[in-house]
Design an enzyme around this catalytic site. Sequence first.
Site, PDB file in Angstrom:
ATOM      1  N   GLY A  36       0.834  -1.210   0.000  1.00 56.19           N
ATOM      2  CA  GLY A  36       0.000   0.000   0.000  1.00 56.19           C
ATOM      3  C   GLY A  36       0.864   1.253   0.000  1.00 56.19           C
ATOM      4  O   GLY A  36       0.619   2.214  -0.748  1.00 56.19           O
ATOM      5  N   HIS A  37       1.888   1.251   0.848  1.00 53.73           N
ATOM      6  CA  HIS A  37       2.823   2.383   0.872  1.00 53.73           C
ATOM      7  C   HIS A  37       3.560   2.505  -0.462  1.00 53.73           C
ATOM      8  O   HIS A  37       3.722   3.600  -1.002  1.00 53.73           O
ATOM      9  CB  HIS A  37       3.875   2.185   1.974  1.00 53.73           C
ATOM     10  N   GLN A  61       0.309  11.266  17.596  1.00 51.66           N
ATOM     11  CA  GLN A  61      -0.988  10.784  17.115  1.00 51.66           C
ATOM     12  C   GLN A  61      -1.443   9.502  17.799  1.00 51.66           C
ATOM     13  O   GLN A  61      -2.485   8.949  17.457  1.00 51.66           O
ATOM     14  CB  GLN A  61      -0.975  10.625  15.595  1.00 51.66           C
ATOM     15  N   GLN A 154      -8.479  10.685   7.641  1.00 52.86           N
ATOM     16  CA  GLN A 154      -7.202  11.403   7.655  1.00 52.86           C
ATOM     17  C   GLN A 154      -7.031  12.233   6.376  1.00 52.86           C
ATOM     18  O   GLN A 154      -6.528  13.351   6.416  1.00 52.86           O
ATOM     19  CB  GLN A 154      -6.057  10.397   7.786  1.00 52.86           C
ATOM     20  N   VAL A 178      -4.947  -0.554  -1.056  1.00 57.68           N
ATOM     21  CA  VAL A 178      -4.394  -1.803  -1.602  1.00 57.68           C
ATOM     22  C   VAL A 178      -4.781  -2.933  -0.646  1.00 57.68           C
ATOM     23  O   VAL A 178      -4.604  -2.820   0.577  1.00 57.68           O
ATOM     24  CB  VAL A 178      -2.863  -1.704  -1.754  1.00 57.68           C
TER      25      VAL A 178
HETATM   26  P1  AMP Z   1       0.932   4.780   7.781  1.00 57.61           P
HETATM   27  O1  AMP Z   1       2.349   4.292   7.624  1.00 57.61           O
HETATM   28  O2  AMP Z   1      -0.015   3.757   8.266  1.00 57.61           O
HETATM   29  O3  AMP Z   1       0.871   6.095   8.527  1.00 57.61           O
HETATM   30  O4  AMP Z   1       0.444   5.107   6.308  1.00 57.61           O
HETATM   31  C1  AMP Z   1       1.159   5.974   5.473  1.00 57.61           C
HETATM   32  C2  AMP Z   1       0.328   6.258   4.241  1.00 57.61           C
HETATM   33  O5  AMP Z   1       0.061   5.032   3.562  1.00 57.61           O
HETATM   34  C3  AMP Z   1      -1.025   6.868   4.589  1.00 57.61           C
HETATM   35  O6  AMP Z   1      -1.345   7.864   3.614  1.00 57.61           O
HETATM   36  C4  AMP Z   1      -1.960   5.691   4.504  1.00 57.61           C
HETATM   37  O7  AMP Z   1      -3.290   6.047   4.201  1.00 57.61           O
HETATM   38  C5  AMP Z   1      -1.329   4.916   3.366  1.00 57.61           C
HETATM   39  N1  AMP Z   1      -1.735   3.512   3.415  1.00 57.61           N
HETATM   40  C6  AMP Z   1      -1.691   2.673   4.469  1.00 57.61           C
HETATM   41  N2  AMP Z   1      -2.197   1.459   4.150  1.00 57.61           N
HETATM   42  C7  AMP Z   1      -2.580   1.545   2.841  1.00 57.61           C
HETATM   43  C8  AMP Z   1      -3.169   0.632   1.917  1.00 57.61           C
HETATM   44  N3  AMP Z   1      -3.490  -0.617   2.261  1.00 57.61           N
HETATM   45  N4  AMP Z   1      -3.416   1.061   0.661  1.00 57.61           N
HETATM   46  C9  AMP Z   1      -3.100   2.327   0.291  1.00 57.61           C
HETATM   47  N5  AMP Z   1      -2.528   3.228   1.113  1.00 57.61           N
HETATM   48  C10 AMP Z   1      -2.272   2.853   2.370  1.00 57.61           C
END
Ligand code: AMP
Length: 295
Positions: A36-37, A61, A154, A178
């Site tokens: 996803g990242h 947070q 968010q 994703v």
């Molecule tokens: P985080 O590391 O959880 O703070 O996420 C960093 C970024 O990745 C944020 O913009 C999240 O929304 C995005 N993100 C996390 N999980 C997914 C996913 N499964 N699909 C797409 N983007 C994601």
Amino acid sequence: MQIVRTLAQLRQVLDDLNSKGASLGFVPTMGALHAGHLALVEEARAQTGVVICSIFVNPLQFNRAEDLAHYPRHEEEDLALLQPTGVDLVFMPEVGDLFGGGWKPSVYDLGGLDTVLEGAWRPGHFQGVAQVVGRLLDLIPCTDLFMGLKDYQQCLVVQRLLDTRKGRQAVLHRRPTVRDAMGLALSSRNLLLSAEDLERARGIARTWRWMKEALAAPPSGAVPPSPSALLSPSALIEGGLHRLEQEGLRPEYLSLVRDGTLDPWSGPADDGLPRALFAGWLGSVRLIDNELLAP
Ligand code: AMP
């Protein structure tokens, strides 16, 4: 790929990168990276000339100390995953550096987007998100910001933050969630789940399918029982909650909002599309997910 850990180094490297005059894409993360990242980084790579990814577990947070303490940290693996993406710079600051040196928190008016749903269950969470995003944007003058719809609320909060900031505004790109082959939204927190709980977590995607089917053609004999009642938002939520509990999850909330907002979706006559938002627990792990229920 340059790896930068201090603000002083960051300023230096940014001077070099800025001199290229290219658009600057920024992907903020908390690490424990997954596909996803990487999809966000790839999109930034496709759309902007220079790409920066930050890895920073933001203590502001987290409203539970235990959650912060257990949050997965995989620095080496993260860097190995980023290497082939063509990202130009990875910024990995220390807490004391990012929030030190005379930095003071700003007071952000998030227009109430921060006090409902996730904000109601995690008091202070979105103010903490706003602090870190605001701080990072002060340091990294990006033209484009890439975030995932996995964190739908968010995205709305960050858009509000961008709207209220002075000066040139970065464009926020909201990218689709994703999922794995079974529909489970990828999340760093999935790493904390046992094999059994991972299977239970896939019940969220099964519930999305059930809700979509219920909306398209109310099944008879389902909970709630009356097909016409099923089309009311409250009955759909009741049925969805029942389904989630059957799957072994402990829901905190299941809500239907008009897509693009946090306003309640009022039913099929609503001129907006329904987006379902979920938060809940598996053991001591809290998961969130959301899905557009329209075809
Ligand atoms: P985080 O590391 O959880 O703070 O996420 C960093 C970024 O990745 C944020 O913009 C999240 O929304 C995005 N993100 C996390 N999980 C997914 C996913 N499964 N699909 C797409 N983007 C994601």
